[in-house]
Design a protein around this motif. Structure first.
Motif, PDB file in Angstrom:
ATOM      1  N   HIS A  84      -5.321  -0.850  -1.047  1.00  0.00           N
ATOM      2  CA  HIS A  84      -5.696   0.542  -0.836  1.00  0.00           C
ATOM      3  C   HIS A  84      -7.060   0.643  -0.157  1.00  0.00           C
ATOM      4  O   HIS A  84      -7.959  -0.159  -0.414  1.00  0.00           O
ATOM      5  CB  HIS A  84      -5.744   1.302  -2.169  1.00  0.00           C
ATOM      6  CG  HIS A  84      -4.417   1.424  -2.842  1.00  0.00           C
ATOM      7  ND1 HIS A  84      -4.213   1.104  -4.161  1.00  0.00           N
ATOM      8  CD2 HIS A  84      -3.218   1.821  -2.364  1.00  0.00           C
ATOM      9  CE1 HIS A  84      -2.956   1.307  -4.481  1.00  0.00           C
ATOM     10  NE2 HIS A  84      -2.330   1.738  -3.391  1.00  0.00           N
TER      11      HIS A  84
ATOM     12  N   LEU B 117       2.465   6.992  -0.734  1.00  0.00           N
ATOM     13  CA  LEU B 117       1.340   6.150  -1.121  1.00  0.00           C
ATOM     14  C   LEU B 117       1.658   5.556  -2.483  1.00  0.00           C
ATOM     15  O   LEU B 117       1.963   6.270  -3.439  1.00  0.00           O
ATOM     16  CB  LEU B 117       0.057   6.990  -1.181  1.00  0.00           C
ATOM     17  CG  LEU B 117      -1.223   6.264  -1.605  1.00  0.00           C
ATOM     18  CD1 LEU B 117      -1.552   5.144  -0.640  1.00  0.00           C
ATOM     19  CD2 LEU B 117      -2.378   7.247  -1.697  1.00  0.00           C
TER      20      LEU B 117
ATOM     21  N   ASP C 244      -7.468   6.141   0.689  1.00  0.00           N
ATOM     22  CA  ASP C 244      -6.307   6.232  -0.205  1.00  0.00           C
ATOM     23  C   ASP C 244      -6.731   6.710  -1.587  1.00  0.00           C
ATOM     24  O   ASP C 244      -6.064   7.562  -2.195  1.00  0.00           O
ATOM     25  CB  ASP C 244      -5.615   4.873  -0.322  1.00  0.00           C
ATOM     26  CG  ASP C 244      -5.022   4.408   0.987  1.00  0.00           C
ATOM     27  OD1 ASP C 244      -4.756   5.270   1.847  1.00  0.00           O
ATOM     28  OD2 ASP C 244      -4.824   3.189   1.152  1.00  0.00           O
TER      29      ASP C 244
ATOM     30  N   THR D  28      -7.412  10.281  -1.508  1.00  0.00           N
ATOM     31  CA  THR D  28      -6.161  11.051  -1.540  1.00  0.00           C
ATOM     32  C   THR D  28      -5.647  11.195  -2.962  1.00  0.00           C
ATOM     33  O   THR D  28      -5.194  12.277  -3.376  1.00  0.00           O
ATOM     34  CB  THR D  28      -5.101  10.369  -0.661  1.00  0.00           C
ATOM     35  OG1 THR D  28      -5.590  10.265   0.681  1.00  0.00           O
ATOM     36  CG2 THR D  28      -3.800  11.156  -0.652  1.00  0.00           C
TER      37      THR D  28
ATOM     38  N   ARG E 290       0.830  -1.200   0.000  1.00  0.00           N
ATOM     39  CA  ARG E 290       0.000   0.000   0.000  1.00  0.00           C
ATOM     40  C   ARG E 290       0.868   1.255   0.000  1.00  0.00           C
ATOM     41  O   ARG E 290       0.559   2.242  -0.670  1.00  0.00           O
ATOM     42  CB  ARG E 290      -0.898  -0.030   1.228  1.00  0.00           C
ATOM     43  CG  ARG E 290      -1.771   1.187   1.396  1.00  0.00           C
ATOM     44  CD  ARG E 290      -2.347   1.223   2.806  1.00  0.00           C
ATOM     45  NE  ARG E 290      -3.185   2.373   3.015  1.00  0.00           N
ATOM     46  CZ  ARG E 290      -3.482   2.856   4.203  1.00  0.00           C
ATOM     47  NH1 ARG E 290      -3.019   2.274   5.292  1.00  0.00           N
ATOM     48  NH2 ARG E 290      -4.256   3.919   4.324  1.00  0.00           N
ATOM     49  N   THR E 291       1.942   1.238   0.730  1.00  0.00           N
ATOM     50  CA  THR E 291       2.905   2.330   0.719  1.00  0.00           C
ATOM     51  C   THR E 291       4.271   1.757   0.374  1.00  0.00           C
ATOM     52  O   THR E 291       4.509   0.553   0.475  1.00  0.00           O
ATOM     53  CB  THR E 291       2.982   3.035   2.083  1.00  0.00           C
ATOM     54  OG1 THR E 291       3.544   2.138   3.051  1.00  0.00           O
ATOM     55  CG2 THR E 291       1.614   3.488   2.546  1.00  0.00           C
TER      56      THR E 291
END
Length: 674
Positions: A624, A231, A628, A631, A205-206
């Motif tokens: 995600h 991200l 997310d 964002t 995810r990151t």
């Protein structure tokens, strides 16, 4: 228009302090089980947030061993997980589980990808930008090329040694062509900071970027020593199985303990490990074919299998946007090749009529065989092949069909079985199904599946099977564990045990696998592989599939409502956003990276795409959360206004309406695309 990015959202991360109140947990499975149990209690109470708090990542993360953990600042969320006051250990997983895979318990943030039965597949129409965008794009390239040639002319005169490799010298021909070198030096070199960015850690995810700088116009880069957690919307980690913690990681660790490091990467002469036969059987069952063949490299799967299928006197009909591995394999085979317009069924049928009526060049003899090769999901366009129409043409014109499912397998269909599952067609109506494990399964390598006769022939004739190294046991374990969690595992038949003299009797399991798309037989997994209950039951895999579809559809439709020109299908996890101008392409990458929540994206330009259709390619994952995607939409809205990228026709929604109506937007009926 304000050029300052919006203020950060509430942080999900904070620095790990030495005086942590968090305690150890023995394994990743025990932690994830605790997450699910606490999640169930939270839903029963109805008083907890439904997703992991939105990201707001510091632009500078220290290089020390301090990690980031879930922020417990909100009282409501701190009730979900409580930890004893014991110093942390290296075995704890709370430091990475939420950065690798976002927590989401809201069942509304789920969707299913399936084409409506009986509904024709409407063609995808690519929207053109305004003329001024095309004009300025061409002007930009003309200026870059003109000044590039002027610089080359002057430097060849004043510094000829720098261009020695581009001109004949000492009887040697140039080692590289002048145009290839020119494009690399004068066009691509201007935005090289957007490519090949060094990263560390799991591409979940990151992801953590290792910052770098250049003091010589991007010719060389030097690390700055700073790290940035961003991200990650750029990896092919569609189902989020690329995790350092979890059931798959535990299985891989156990595999290394059992098979040892020496077995990793060793070519097996004259045979194979038990894991190879188990994985091949599981793959065949997963895709609904009789048999399967594994290859240790995805690119080599196409480039070495195609020459084993066709040769001189054969014809390959290829979609014009097929992958380079397909093109390379066709060239090596020596077969004739004809291309048709991307997903244009009329052009394909016209081509079939022509080649069948004319036969081979010069002699006009009938072709030995005709093989049509398409991709299930095209990696640069995000479009799906029109499989129902192709199968109708197959019945009419009697050609063989090869479908490359590198991106669609595990990502499309209600059961994750690819385009055949998505369109609800019998997979055995397709002669050869090819796929890779590098996307949805978080592993490496590829496979070919089909009838047992075809696969047995390929075992003998394919260079990748005869000469290449076998897939390593840890990779095979990752494939088996992730694939089994999507399928679910049929429980083993009960064993009877009598005390006194301990005897155990177990009835043999059926040898015939369940009908497609059934569950995996427990005998198809290694006996030592102990998957968590949610993975064995298939609930975790199904949840990942449904989360991926929601995220993909939400981002795709959200970007369209913001006014961007996007290509592809609503359910595709690959979402190309058209940028056109080469200067805007590099600026988009930098602005997203410098946003209040840093976001790493992939930008793609010529020669991977046509000259004027440069794009950024979002790759969505089940890892995600809805926040997310919010964002990404928020950042894209800001950057799109700065760079003037909103050129799409149709109704536009304000950003807040899109985020507040995410479920409505995802469930909204949309016309089908190809």
């Amino acid at each position: 228009m304000a050029l300052n990015p919006p203020s950060p959202t509430p942080s999900m991360f904070r620095k790990k302090k030495s005086s942590s109140s968090l305690g150890p947990m023995s394994t990743a499975a025990s932690y994830l089980s605790a997450v699910r149990a606490a999640d169930a209690r939270a839903r029963a109470r109805g008083d907890t947030p439904l997703t992991t708090p939105a990201l707001s990542l510091s632009s500078s993360v220290t290089t020390s061993s301090e990690d980031t953990i879930l922020d417990e600042g909100e009282e409501s969320y701190s009730d979900i997980l409580t930890y004893p006051s014991i110093p942390p250990t290296s075995e704890q997983v709370y430091t990475t589980v939420h950065s690798e895979f976002g927590h989401c318990s809201n069942e509304e943030y789920r969707a299913v990808s399936q084409h409506p039965a009986g509904k024709p597949v409407a063609p995808h129409v690519e929207q053109d930008p305004p003329y001024y965008v095309l004009f300025t794009t061409y002007i930009s390239y003309i200026i870059l090329i003109l000044f590039g040639h002027l610089r080359d002319f002057s430097r060849k005169y004043f510094n000829p040694g720098e261009f020695k490799h581009l001109v004949p010298h000492d009887g040697y021909a140039p080692i590289t062509s002048d145009f290839d070198s020119f494009y690399t030096r004068r066009l691509k070199g201007r935005m090289d900071d957007c490519f090949s960015y060094p990263v560390t850690g799991v591409a979940g995810r990151t992801i953590v970027l290792l910052e770098r700088e250049s003091k010589d116009s991007n010719r060389t880069f030097a690390p700055t020593g700073r790290k940035v957690r961003t991200l990650n919307i750029s990896s092919y980690n569609y189902l989020g199985f690329a995790q350092a913690r979890g059931g798959c990681a535990d299985a891989v660790e156990e595999c290394i303990k059992r098979y040892g490091v020496s077995a990793c990467g060793t070519r097996v002469e004259g045979g194979s490990l038990d894991l190879h036969s188990q994985a091949e059987g599981l793959v065949a069952n997963f895709v609904g074919q009789e048999d399967a063949l594994l290859c240790s490299m995805g690119f080599a799967t196409n480039s070495t299998i195609i020459p084993a299928l066709v040769g001189k006197g054969c014809l390959v009909i290829s979609d014009e946007l097929n992958h380079a591995s397909i093109r390379f394999g066709v060239r090596v085979s020596g077969a004739n090749v004809r291309m048709f317009k991307h997903n244009d069924m009329k052009d394909l049928e016209d081509l079939l009529k022509e080649v069948i009526s004319q036969g081979q060049p010069k002699t006009h003899r009938p072709w030995k065989k005709i093989l049509l090769i398409v991709e299930g999901l095209f990696s640069m366009e995000g479009t799906m092949t029109n499989l129902p129409s192709i199968l109708e043409l197959k019945k009419k014109y009697k050609f063989y069909l090869f479908v490359d499912e590198a991106h669609s397998i595990g990502a499309l269909g209600p059961h994750g079985r690819g385009v055949s599952d998505y369109f609800g067609v019998n997979p055995r109506s397709i002669d050869i199904l090819m796929g890779t494990f590098t996307k949805s399964f978080g592993a490496a390598g590829g496979y070919i599946s089909g009838s047992r006769v075809i696969v047995d022939r390929l075992r003998v004739r394919s260079h990748s099977h005869t000469y290449a190294e076998a897939m390593t046991p840890p990779v095979l374990t990752q494939v088996i564990a992730s694939m089994a969690s999507i399928m679910g595992v049929t429980p083993a038949l009960p064993t009877s045990t009598s005390t006194g003299t301990i005897t155990k009797s177990r009835m043999p399991e059926p040898e015939v696998p369940e009908a497609y798309p059934g569950r995996a037989l427990s005998s198809s997994l290694p006996t030592w592989m102990d998957l968590p209950p949610a993975m064995r039951e298939g609930t975790e895999g199904r949840d990942r599939l449904r989360r991926l579809v929601f995220n993909s559809r939400y981002l795709f439709r959200g970007l369209k409502k913001l006014g961007f020109i996007v290509y592809g299908h609503d359910d595709s996890p690959i979402i190309p956003l058209l940028i056109f101008n080469p200067g805007k392409m590099s600026m988009f990458h930098r602005l997203m990276r410098q946003y209040s929540t840093p976001i790493v994206v992939v930008v793609v330009a010529y020669p991977a795409t046509p000259l004027v259709t440069s794009r950024v390619r979002f790759c969505v994952s089940a890892s995600h959360t809805k926040e997310d995607i919010d964002t990404v939409l928020r950042a894209s809205d800001y950057v799109g206004d700065v760079l003037d990228l909103k050129h799409s026709d149709g109704e536009r929604w304000p950003l807040e309406r899109i985020m507040n109506s995410a479920v409505e937007l995802v469930q909204m009926e949309q016309p089908s695309h190809d």
